[in-house]
Design a protein around this motif. Structure first.
Motif, mmCIF file in Angstrom:
data_model
loop_
_atom_site.group_PDB
_atom_site.id
_atom_site.type_symbol
_atom_site.label_atom_id
_atom_site.label_comp_id
_atom_site.label_asym_id
_atom_site.label_seq_id
_atom_site.Cartn_x
_atom_site.Cartn_y
_atom_site.Cartn_z
ATOM 1 N N GLN A 208 -11.188 6.907 2.036
ATOM 2 C CA GLN A 208 -11.662 5.746 2.780
ATOM 3 C C GLN A 208 -11.247 4.449 2.093
ATOM 4 O OE1 GLN A 208 -15.840 5.792 3.760
ATOM 5 N NE2 GLN A 208 -15.899 3.592 4.146
ATOM 6 N N LEU A 209 -11.398 4.400 0.775
ATOM 7 C CA LEU A 209 -10.989 3.210 0.036
ATOM 8 C C LEU A 209 -9.476 3.027 0.094
ATOM 9 C CD1 LEU A 209 -13.162 3.209 -3.218
ATOM 10 C CD2 LEU A 209 -13.437 1.810 -1.165
ATOM 11 N N LEU A 210 -8.767 4.132 0.041
ATOM 12 C CA LEU A 210 -7.310 4.063 0.125
ATOM 13 C C LEU A 210 -6.885 3.410 1.439
ATOM 14 C CD1 LEU A 210 -4.650 4.910 -1.289
ATOM 15 C CD2 LEU A 210 -4.772 7.026 0.039
ATOM 16 N N LYS A 211 -7.508 3.830 2.518
ATOM 17 C CA LYS A 211 -7.173 3.260 3.826
ATOM 18 C C LYS A 211 -7.532 1.783 3.895
ATOM 19 C CE LYS A 211 -7.541 7.588 6.429
ATOM 20 N NZ LYS A 211 -8.256 8.318 7.500
ATOM 21 N N ALA A 212 -8.678 1.418 3.273
ATOM 22 C CA ALA A 212 -9.105 0.017 3.288
ATOM 23 C C ALA A 212 -8.147 -0.861 2.494
ATOM 24 C CB ALA A 212 -10.520 -0.104 2.713
ATOM 25 N N ALA A 213 -7.498 -0.288 1.479
ATOM 26 C CA ALA A 213 -6.650 -1.071 0.583
ATOM 27 C C ALA A 213 -5.189 -1.130 1.012
ATOM 28 C CB ALA A 213 -6.737 -0.496 -0.824
ATOM 29 N N VAL A 214 -4.682 -0.059 1.586
ATOM 30 C CA VAL A 214 -3.244 0.020 1.864
ATOM 31 C C VAL A 214 -2.803 -1.004 2.903
ATOM 32 C CG1 VAL A 214 -1.464 1.460 2.941
ATOM 33 C CG2 VAL A 214 -2.899 2.394 1.134
ATOM 34 N N GLU A 215 -3.580 -1.197 3.938
ATOM 35 C CA GLU A 215 -3.154 -2.114 5.009
ATOM 36 C C GLU A 215 -2.952 -3.545 4.507
ATOM 37 O OE1 GLU A 215 -2.887 -4.945 7.989
ATOM 38 O OE2 GLU A 215 -4.703 -4.772 6.750
ATOM 39 N N PRO A 216 -3.938 -4.157 3.810
ATOM 40 C CA PRO A 216 -3.692 -5.516 3.321
ATOM 41 C C PRO A 216 -2.577 -5.580 2.281
ATOM 42 C CG PRO A 216 -5.812 -4.697 2.511
ATOM 43 C CD PRO A 216 -5.333 -3.739 3.549
ATOM 44 N N LEU A 217 -2.448 -4.537 1.463
ATOM 45 C CA LEU A 217 -1.377 -4.503 0.470
ATOM 46 C C LEU A 217 -0.016 -4.544 1.146
ATOM 47 C CD1 LEU A 217 -0.159 -3.923 -2.401
ATOM 48 C CD2 LEU A 217 -0.406 -1.495 -1.819
ATOM 49 N N VAL A 218 0.213 -3.609 2.049
ATOM 50 C CA VAL A 218 1.542 -3.473 2.652
ATOM 51 C C VAL A 218 1.864 -4.629 3.593
ATOM 52 C CG1 VAL A 218 2.955 -2.033 4.174
ATOM 53 C CG2 VAL A 218 1.553 -0.972 2.389
ATOM 54 N N SER A 219 0.893 -5.047 4.399
ATOM 55 C CA SER A 219 1.178 -6.111 5.365
ATOM 56 C C SER A 219 1.547 -7.419 4.669
ATOM 57 C CB SER A 219 -0.013 -6.322 6.302
ATOM 58 O OG SER A 219 -1.161 -6.732 5.581
ATOM 59 N N LEU A 220 0.862 -7.722 3.562
ATOM 60 C CA LEU A 220 1.177 -8.955 2.836
ATOM 61 C C LEU A 220 2.460 -8.799 2.018
ATOM 62 C CD1 LEU A 220 0.378 -11.809 2.118
ATOM 63 C CD2 LEU A 220 -1.138 -10.896 0.354
ATOM 64 N N TRP A 221 2.616 -7.674 1.371
ATOM 65 C CA TRP A 221 3.805 -7.426 0.561
ATOM 66 C C TRP A 221 5.068 -7.453 1.420
ATOM 67 C CZ3 TRP A 221 4.151 -2.601 -3.198
ATOM 68 C CH2 TRP A 221 5.118 -2.853 -4.177
ATOM 69 N N ALA A 222 4.976 -6.922 2.618
ATOM 70 C CA ALA A 222 6.140 -6.911 3.511
ATOM 71 C C ALA A 222 6.588 -8.326 3.859
ATOM 72 C CB ALA A 222 5.811 -6.141 4.789
ATOM 73 N N ARG A 223 5.656 -9.231 3.967
ATOM 74 C CA ARG A 223 6.017 -10.619 4.271
ATOM 75 C C ARG A 223 6.571 -11.336 3.038
ATOM 76 N NH1 ARG A 223 1.084 -10.319 7.077
ATOM 77 N NH2 ARG A 223 -0.009 -11.589 5.517
ATOM 78 N N GLN A 224 6.081 -10.955 1.868
ATOM 79 C CA GLN A 224 6.527 -11.601 0.634
ATOM 80 C C GLN A 224 7.856 -11.046 0.116
ATOM 81 O OE1 GLN A 224 2.069 -12.372 -1.334
ATOM 82 N NE2 GLN A 224 3.470 -10.947 -2.262
ATOM 83 N N ASP A 225 7.956 -9.715 0.135
ATOM 84 C CA ASP A 225 9.102 -9.040 -0.490
ATOM 85 C C ASP A 225 9.297 -7.695 0.205
ATOM 86 O OD1 ASP A 225 11.020 -7.898 -2.112
ATOM 87 O OD2 ASP A 225 9.698 -7.662 -3.854
ATOM 88 N N ARG A 226 10.004 -7.710 1.298
ATOM 89 C CA ARG A 226 10.152 -6.492 2.087
ATOM 90 C C ARG A 226 10.848 -5.389 1.293
ATOM 91 N NH1 ARG A 226 13.506 -7.054 7.404
ATOM 92 N NH2 ARG A 226 12.588 -9.130 7.213
ATOM 93 N N ALA A 227 11.830 -5.757 0.497
ATOM 94 C CA ALA A 227 12.560 -4.751 -0.274
ATOM 95 C C ALA A 227 11.630 -4.071 -1.285
ATOM 96 C CB ALA A 227 13.740 -5.394 -0.992
ATOM 97 N N GLY A 228 10.767 -4.863 -1.925
ATOM 98 C CA GLY A 228 9.836 -4.297 -2.891
ATOM 99 C C GLY A 228 8.838 -3.369 -2.227
ATOM 100 N N ALA A 229 8.332 -3.771 -1.082
ATOM 101 C CA ALA A 229 7.391 -2.923 -0.347
ATOM 102 C C ALA A 229 8.060 -1.621 0.083
ATOM 103 C CB ALA A 229 6.851 -3.678 0.871
ATOM 104 N N THR A 230 9.306 -1.736 0.532
ATOM 105 C CA THR A 230 10.031 -0.539 0.970
ATOM 106 C C THR A 230 10.220 0.449 -0.182
ATOM 107 O OG1 THR A 230 11.222 -1.787 2.673
ATOM 108 C CG2 THR A 230 12.187 0.293 1.980
ATOM 109 N N ARG A 231 10.617 -0.065 -1.340
ATOM 110 C CA ARG A 231 10.829 0.823 -2.493
ATOM 111 C C ARG A 231 9.539 1.539 -2.873
ATOM 112 N NH1 ARG A 231 13.947 -3.570 -4.268
ATOM 113 N NH2 ARG A 231 12.206 -4.344 -5.551
ATOM 114 N N TRP A 232 8.427 0.815 -2.829
ATOM 115 C CA TRP A 232 7.155 1.442 -3.195
ATOM 116 C C TRP A 232 6.787 2.555 -2.219
ATOM 117 C CZ3 TRP A 232 2.128 1.173 -0.817
ATOM 118 C CH2 TRP A 232 1.107 1.777 -1.593
#
Length: 274
Positions: A208-232
């Motif tokens: 449950q915590l994983l689901k709560a955390a992944v969405e804000p992490l990925v959505s913001l990271w994708a806007r900041q550094d798409r390549a970094g998010a993709t590698r992760w």
């Protein structure tokens, strides 16, 4: 009579993240926060409609805050709590530590939690160490702590997301506030150091915590550094974390890179390869 209006108005303002203090004392919202439109009008609505004598309360606070508190304490029951809550709203930015003490005098648990959370959030923005120390002291039951924490931890995460993450990892947060605290912390930490935030999120064993955390992490990271998010994402092992990350990435790409989002749809469904 308008005396009952303050409770839902204060709830709405706090839940919306509205800093009720006037612009002459308050701080502009950080770039990372959603726009808080109507902040001054919200404050005016609270302070002008909460009680018939709100203008008198504000005048008393401006003249002598301690005398205003003493005057509030002469009242009984709901009226006393409502006057104290107006005093907290009016003084929290200028004197957050004192505002917290005033909020502690409120008898109604729900209004006390909301007022404490509001005052403590202001405190966190100017003295995070003091706010953490106050939280560590405890003293409220779990329900009231949950109300406080849902407001104060996002404010603390603005200042020191790593320290908030440590608190969360050590289980120092009420269960009812955990999801919101995790999401706020991940968002703020991602803005500062996305790979470090991602490493923390990947360590979650609780689904449950994983689901709560992944969405804000990925959505913001994708806007900041798409390549970094993709590698992760590509480096994640098969499982819930990768599934959630792919789904969040598709949603983010749908806005910023629709064509690339189509390529990731299959990965989100578990099809294709990295």
């Amino acid at each position: 009579m308008k005396s009952a209006i303050i409770i839902p108005v204060l709830v709405t303002a706090i839940a919306a993240g509205v800093w009720l203090a006037g612009s002459e004392h308050g701080q502009e919202p950080a770039e990372s926060r959603p726009a808080k439109s109507g902040r001054d009008s919200e404050r005016a609505f609270v302070l002008e409609t909460a009680l018939p004598e709100t203008a008198e309360i504000v005048a008393r606070v401006n003249e002598d805050p301690e005398a205003a508190v003493a005057w509030a304490m002469e009242r009984d029951g709901v009226a006393r709590d409502q006057v104290l809550s107006v005093i907290v709203v009016e003084t929290a930015v200028r004197e957050p530590a004192r505002a917290v003490k005033r909020a502690e005098e409120i008898a109604d648990p729900k209004l006390r939690g909301e007022s404490l959370g509001f005052a403590a959030a202001q405190w966190a923005s100017v003295d995070a160490d003091a706010a953490f120390a106050w939280l560590a002291r405890g003293g409220e039951d779990e329900a009231v702590r949950g109300v406080i924490e849902r407001t104060v931890f996002p404010a603390l995460a603005e200042v020191d997301p790593v320290r908030v993450a440590e608190w969360l990892s050590e289980g120092k947060v009420s269960p009812g506030a955990m999801d919101a605290a995790v999401a706020a912390t991940v968002q703020r930490w991602t803005q500062r150091d996305a790979p470090a935030a991602a490493e923390w999120v990947a360590s979650f064993a609780d689904e449950q915590l994983l689901k709560a955390a992944v969405e804000p992490l990925v959505s913001l990271w994708a806007r900041q550094d798409r390549a970094g998010a993709t590698r992760w994402i590509e480096g994640l092992p098969a499982g819930v974390a990768r599934e959630e990350a792919c789904a969040a990435y598709v949603a983010a790409l749908a806005v910023i890179a629709p064509e690339e989002a189509k390529e990731w749809v299959g990965k989100a469904r578990g099809e294709g390869t990295y």
